[in-house]
Each structure stands twice: as structure tokens, then as C-alpha cells.
Design a protein around this motif. Structure first.
Motif, short mmCIF file in Angstrom:
data_model
loop_
_atom_site.label_atom_id
_atom_site.label_comp_id
_atom_site.label_asym_id
_atom_site.label_seq_id
_atom_site.Cartn_x
_atom_site.Cartn_y
_atom_site.Cartn_z
N VAL A 13 0.85 -1.18 0.00
CA VAL A 13 0.00 0.00 0.00
C VAL A 13 0.89 1.23 0.00
O VAL A 13 1.98 1.23 0.57
CB VAL A 13 -0.95 0.03 1.22
N SER A 14 0.45 2.28 -0.69
CA SER A 14 1.06 3.61 -0.57
C SER A 14 -0.06 4.59 -0.25
O SER A 14 -1.18 4.44 -0.73
CB SER A 14 1.78 4.01 -1.86
N CYS A 15 0.25 5.58 0.59
CA CYS A 15 -0.80 6.44 1.12
C CYS A 15 -0.25 7.81 1.49
O CYS A 15 0.96 8.05 1.44
CB CYS A 15 -1.43 5.78 2.36
N SER A 16 -1.14 8.70 1.87
CA SER A 16 -0.73 9.99 2.42
C SER A 16 -0.08 9.76 3.78
O SER A 16 -0.09 8.65 4.32
CB SER A 16 -1.95 10.90 2.55
N ASP A 17 0.51 10.81 4.36
CA ASP A 17 1.22 10.68 5.63
C ASP A 17 0.33 10.05 6.71
O ASP A 17 -0.77 10.56 6.99
CB ASP A 17 1.69 12.05 6.13
N CYS A 18 0.79 8.97 7.30
CA CYS A 18 0.03 8.27 8.32
C CYS A 18 0.92 7.89 9.49
O CYS A 18 2.14 7.77 9.35
CB CYS A 18 -0.62 7.01 7.74
N ARG A 19 0.30 7.66 10.62
CA ARG A 19 1.04 7.21 11.80
C ARG A 19 0.99 5.70 11.96
O ARG A 19 1.80 5.11 12.68
CB ARG A 19 0.50 7.88 13.06
N GLU A 20 0.00 5.06 11.30
CA GLU A 20 -0.16 3.61 11.41
C GLU A 20 -0.63 3.05 10.06
O GLU A 20 -1.42 3.69 9.36
CB GLU A 20 -1.21 3.23 12.46
N ILE A 21 -0.15 1.86 9.73
CA ILE A 21 -0.67 1.09 8.60
C ILE A 21 -0.87 -0.33 9.09
O ILE A 21 0.06 -0.95 9.62
CB ILE A 21 0.28 1.11 7.39
N HIS A 22 -2.08 -0.85 8.90
CA HIS A 22 -2.42 -2.18 9.39
C HIS A 22 -2.85 -3.07 8.23
O HIS A 22 -3.76 -2.70 7.47
CB HIS A 22 -3.56 -2.12 10.41
N PHE A 23 -2.22 -4.23 8.12
CA PHE A 23 -2.66 -5.26 7.17
C PHE A 23 -3.51 -6.24 7.96
O PHE A 23 -3.01 -6.94 8.84
CB PHE A 23 -1.47 -5.95 6.52
N VAL A 24 -4.79 -6.26 7.66
CA VAL A 24 -5.75 -7.09 8.39
C VAL A 24 -6.02 -8.34 7.56
O VAL A 24 -6.46 -8.25 6.40
CB VAL A 24 -7.05 -6.32 8.65
N THR A 25 -5.76 -9.50 8.13
CA THR A 25 -5.89 -10.75 7.39
C THR A 25 -6.61 -11.80 8.23
O THR A 25 -6.84 -11.63 9.42
CB THR A 25 -4.50 -11.31 7.01
N TYR A 26 -6.95 -12.91 7.56
CA TYR A 26 -7.55 -14.06 8.23
C TYR A 26 -7.20 -15.29 7.41
O TYR A 26 -7.23 -15.25 6.19
CB TYR A 26 -9.08 -13.90 8.30
N ALA A 27 -6.77 -16.41 8.02
CA ALA A 27 -6.71 -16.67 9.44
C ALA A 27 -5.45 -16.14 10.13
O ALA A 27 -5.48 -15.88 11.33
CB ALA A 27 -6.83 -18.18 9.68
#
Length: 302
Positions: A237-251
Motif C-alpha cells: 500500500v502507498s498512502c498519504s502521511d500516516c502514523r499507522e498502517i495495518h494489514f488485516v488478514t484471516y486466518a
């Protein structure tokens, strides 16, 4: 090989797919609402007044694309209901069914969704937390294209606008469900708090709706997602300035990244284990506002 989740060609368009005017229970006239969103830089808006499908084509010229939509509601008690938002095909100003409020004695939640789907609408489950839906009711409902994971209006009313956990529980069951963020505007405080960015082939209502059905959009209350996709066996992922990036997956449990002091995050990647049924990303800025991608699915579930 790097492959974006979003279409290679097209343009980014900003819009709010859930709002209310004086046609039902909003305080803004349709023209006031359209002018406000156009002035704020939005590209499209849907006035989804309750149980009324009304076209506002040409209301303020071509400054804003106005998608025809409505919100159907079934009330079970003063404190419990089900609300479903539908966006109609471009140019379609009537429904193939009697367009009115239905009681719980006339229709079940599932029958309502099925009726809207048969009409060709892009169907979203609205603010399930505010509606006081039970998990059993949410889990058993099928056929929605999307769920509102952030609703600015109901969040302001009673902290009832965040349904991200419910979305994940549905995704874990293999349901292919997109996510929207909306204003659900009724009063001035509801304005400009949740929206979607759509990667559309052109600046037309038809292209916006096509992108919604294809999932070529993301939801946000602030951050911008520039790109999201696969690079070999990694999700990036590329994004604007952020303090956190979370990859949410399952399982598997995914992975989180946090910015260092004075060094905002603008990109991150997650290497697949081969056991994921889906991966989505959440980008959080310094003000706590989030952007949510739609999931990438890996097991062919629909």
C-alpha cells in the motif's frame, strides 16, 4: 510482478453515497445539499431519502454527479430497525417494485435486500450498530454488496457509526463484502466526515456505478490511499502521511506498522503466508482518521 487492486486506467472521484434532504428527514434542501458538496470538492453525491427514489439530475448543472438512490427502513421498535441503502442504475428514476416504507409484517430484512437487488441497485447495509441489529440478524443477511463501516452521522449521534469489527467477522465467514464510509447527513455536523474514492473509467454516473460493483474504490474519513495491490507474494500500500498502517488478514493475524518520531509512514508491505483468505489495509493519520481498502480475496470465495 506488481499489480494494483485498482484499474490501471481511469480517474479518482470523491463522493458521498448516503445523505438526506428535505425530501425526507434532512434539514438541507436538495439544492443546498448539492451546492455544499460541490463547493467542498466532491465529484458525486447520492441523496438517499427514506423510502423515496427521486432523481435530482441537472440540479446544479454538471458541477456534481447526482446518483439516484434511496434508503429503505424497516422498524421493529423505537430502538431497533434495519436500514438498507440502494443506488440505482444511471438514468433509472423508478423502481420495479412499489417504492414506499414497508413494515416488518410485510417484508423480512432478507426480502427487502432481495427486492432491491432484483431492481439492479448497489445495496449497502447501513449503520448496523446504530440500528441495534443483532449479530445473528447481520450474519444471516445475504446479498448486500457493501456494509457501512463508518457512518459520520450516527457516530456523532451516539458513537454508533463504526462497524469495522462486524465487517471482519463477515469476511472471516467467506462473504465477499465491500466497505463504504458515508456522512448520512441530516444536520450540518454530519457533513464531510466519511466518503469514498472511486477509480472510475470516466466522470459519469455509469462509470461510478460500474466501479462500485467492481469494488474499485476505498472508504475513508481522512487519509488517501494512492495504491494498493500485489507485488509478487507481497501485498503493498502507498498512502498519504500516516502514523499507522495495518494489514488485516484471516486466518493469520496480519501485521501492523507504526511511524517513528517525525517520520510519517507513506508505504508498507506484507508478505503472504499462503494461508490468508483475504487481506485488507487500514491507514490511520495523525488525527486518528482512517482509510479502509476493500479486501483482496485469495480463495475464490464470492
Amino acid at each position: 510482478m506488481k499489480k494494483s487492486y485498482f484499474p490501471e486506467d481511469g480517474i479518482w472521484l470523491k463522493g458521498n453515497p448516503h445523505s438526506h434532504s428535505t425530501v425526507s428527514d434532512g434539514m438541507f434542501t436538495p439544492e443546498e445539499l448539492a451546492t455544499s458538496y460541490a463547493s467542498a470538492g466532491y465529484d458525486f453525491l447520492s441523496m438517499t431519502d427514506h423510502n423515496i427514489l427521486e432523481s435530482h439530475d441537472g440540479l446544479i448543472g454538471d458541477r456534481l454527479l447526482l446518483l439516484t438512490g434511496l434508503e429503505h427502513d424497516i422498524e421493529y421498535s423505537p430502538d431497533k430497525c434495519t436500514h438498507v441503502v440502494g443506488l440505482s442504475a444511471a438514468g433509472k428514476c423508478t423502481t420495479d417494485y412499489p417504492c414506499r416504507r414497508y413494515s416488518s409484517a410485510e417484508l423480512t430484512d432478507q426480502q427487502l435486500v432481495d427486492m432491491m437487488r432484483r431492481d439492479g441497485q448497489f445495496v449497502s447495509l447501513a449503520h448496523p450498530v446504530w440500528s441495534r441489529m443483532t449479530w445473528e440478524e447481520i450474519e444471516s443477511l445475504s446479498g448486500c454488496h457493501a456494509i457501512e463501516i463508518y457512518n459520520n452521522g450516527t457516530e456523532h449521534l451516539c458513537h454508533g457509526g463504526n462497524a469495522e469489527v462486524l465487517w471482519d467477522l463477515l469476511l472471516r465467514q467467506g462473504k465477499k463484502l465491500y466497505a463504504t464510509a458515508v456522512d448520512d447527513v441530516h444536520v450540518p455536523d454530519d457533513l464531510f466526515g466519511g466518503w469514498i474514492w472511486v477509480k472510475a473509467a470516466s466522470r459519469t454516473k455509469e462509470a461510478v456505478l460500474d466501479a462500485l460493483f467492481q469494488g474499485a474504490f476505498y472508504a475513508t474519513s481522512g487519509p488517501v490511499i494512492h495504491d494498493f495491490g500485489m507485488d509478487g507474494d507481497c501485498v503493498y500500500v502507498s498512502c498519504s502521511d500516516c502514523r499507522e498502517i495495518h494489514f488485516v488478514t484471516y486466518a493469520p493475524r496480519g501485521k501492523s506498522f507504526f511511524a517513528g518520531a517525525g517520520k510519517p509512514l507513506t508505504a508498507a508491505s506484507y508478505r503472504l503466508t499462503g494461508k490468508e483468505s483475504y487481506v485488507r489495509v487500514v491507514c490511520v493519520d495523525e488525527n486518528g482518521h482512517s482509510a479502509w481498502s476493500n479486501p483482496i480475496f485469495f480463495d475464490g470465495r464470492t
